[in-house]
Write an enzyme that holds these catalytic residues in place. Sequence first.
Site, PDB file in Angstrom:
ATOM      1  N   GLY A  93      59.858   9.450   9.454  1.00 20.72           N
ATOM      2  CA  GLY A  93      60.471  10.049   8.272  1.00 20.72           C
ATOM      3  C   GLY A  93      61.608  10.982   8.636  1.00 20.72           C
ATOM      4  O   GLY A  93      61.512  11.769   9.585  1.00 20.72           O
ATOM      5  N   ASP A  95      62.593  13.573   7.159  1.00 16.46           N
ATOM      6  CA  ASP A  95      62.212  14.979   7.028  1.00 16.46           C
ATOM      7  C   ASP A  95      61.547  15.499   8.297  1.00 16.46           C
ATOM      8  O   ASP A  95      61.799  16.627   8.729  1.00 16.46           O
ATOM      9  CB  ASP A  95      61.305  15.183   5.823  1.00 16.46           C
ATOM     10  CG  ASP A  95      60.083  14.262   5.817  1.00 16.46           C
ATOM     11  OD1 ASP A  95      60.050  13.276   6.591  1.00 16.46           O
ATOM     12  OD2 ASP A  95      59.155  14.525   5.022  1.00 16.46           O
ATOM     13  N   ARG A  96      60.736  14.663   8.933  1.00 15.93           N
ATOM     14  CA  ARG A  96      60.018  15.103  10.132  1.00 15.93           C
ATOM     15  C   ARG A  96      60.979  15.336  11.299  1.00 15.93           C
ATOM     16  O   ARG A  96      60.847  16.320  12.038  1.00 15.93           O
ATOM     17  CB  ARG A  96      58.960  14.072  10.507  1.00 15.93           C
ATOM     18  CG  ARG A  96      57.887  13.882   9.443  1.00 15.93           C
ATOM     19  CD  ARG A  96      56.900  12.787   9.819  1.00 15.93           C
ATOM     20  NE  ARG A  96      55.988  13.262  10.859  1.00 15.93           N
ATOM     21  CZ  ARG A  96      55.182  12.465  11.535  1.00 15.93           C
ATOM     22  NH1 ARG A  96      55.190  11.163  11.319  1.00 15.93           N
ATOM     23  NH2 ARG A  96      54.363  12.957  12.454  1.00 15.93           N
ATOM     24  N   ASP A 114      54.145  20.994   8.415  1.00 17.14           N
ATOM     25  CA  ASP A 114      54.929  20.886   7.181  1.00 17.14           C
ATOM     26  C   ASP A 114      54.019  20.380   6.072  1.00 17.14           C
ATOM     27  O   ASP A 114      53.419  19.312   6.188  1.00 17.14           O
ATOM     28  CB  ASP A 114      56.096  19.919   7.392  1.00 17.14           C
ATOM     29  CG  ASP A 114      57.073  19.904   6.229  1.00 17.14           C
ATOM     30  OD1 ASP A 114      56.785  20.533   5.186  1.00 17.14           O
ATOM     31  OD2 ASP A 114      58.129  19.261   6.358  1.00 17.14           O
ATOM     32  N   THR A 117      53.975  16.835  -0.210  1.00 14.47           N
ATOM     33  CA  THR A 117      53.150  15.743  -0.713  1.00 14.47           C
ATOM     34  C   THR A 117      52.119  15.345   0.343  1.00 14.47           C
ATOM     35  O   THR A 117      50.947  15.109   0.041  1.00 14.47           O
ATOM     36  CB  THR A 117      54.026  14.530  -1.076  1.00 14.47           C
ATOM     37  OG1 THR A 117      55.048  14.948  -1.979  1.00 14.47           O
ATOM     38  CG2 THR A 117      53.198  13.429  -1.710  1.00 14.47           C
ATOM     39  N   THR A 169      32.152  23.062 -11.484  1.00 15.97           N
ATOM     40  CA  THR A 169      32.732  21.939 -10.743  1.00 15.97           C
ATOM     41  C   THR A 169      34.161  22.257 -10.333  1.00 15.97           C
ATOM     42  O   THR A 169      34.556  22.009  -9.185  1.00 15.97           O
ATOM     43  CB  THR A 169      32.708  20.661 -11.608  1.00 15.97           C
ATOM     44  OG1 THR A 169      31.357  20.352 -11.940  1.00 15.97           O
ATOM     45  CG2 THR A 169      33.326  19.488 -10.858  1.00 15.97           C
TER      46      THR A 169
END
Length: 237
Positions: A93, A95-96, A114, A117, A169
Amino acid sequence: MKKQLKTFFIDLGNSSLQYSILGQNNTFNIQSIETKSVTQDKISELFKDTECIICSVVPEKDAFFGVAASTYFVDHSNIPKVDINIHKKEELGADRIVTALAAYQTYGESIIIDSGTAITCCYIDANGVYQGGAILPGLKIASQSLNNHTSKVPLIYVDHIDTLTGKSTKEAVQVGLYHGYRHLINGLIADYKQQFPNATVVGTGSGLDVYQDYLDIDHYDSELIFKGLYLVYNNLK
């Protein structure tokens, strides 16, 4: 005289599109919209006739940026100052690798945590070689999964909670996700540090906000990906 283009640094992720121009003293004024709201009209409104340095993990939206006067998509093939040691570089990716570049240029050998999502862990060694890492579902995905695959578990926003004994819950899910992921992330960091004891642990991404002061990181840098995009931009000059 030729008009100088406004330059935008853009991080197009699965949940949000973040963008910024460079401010004084190399600071960023980061704006954000939801990725599901990214349309051709919206991109035209924001970036028409500008220069865009783009980190994208949503390829189906990339063509929208054709309205810009100039675009530069960062990926494994053009990232400067970093070598990549993984089996299929094209799977990495953007971004990585951009955050790894920024961490390496700032801190040297680094472990980058990081959280967005997805939560990713990346390791870049003292020679600037990206050596790989780990990917796991982020907090929002985990909460959505419980909601989608059960009849009674509500969808919750994970926030700080001190108790370990949830009385409903909803509270029990909050306890499980908040404390479970805290231990999961710190456990991964401990394993990485055992193998790479000289590495600096750098945290970034909005998903880590809930864990401020509760993770074993050396530096938290919310602008890390934009610093990486700026380094790419400077290398192009």
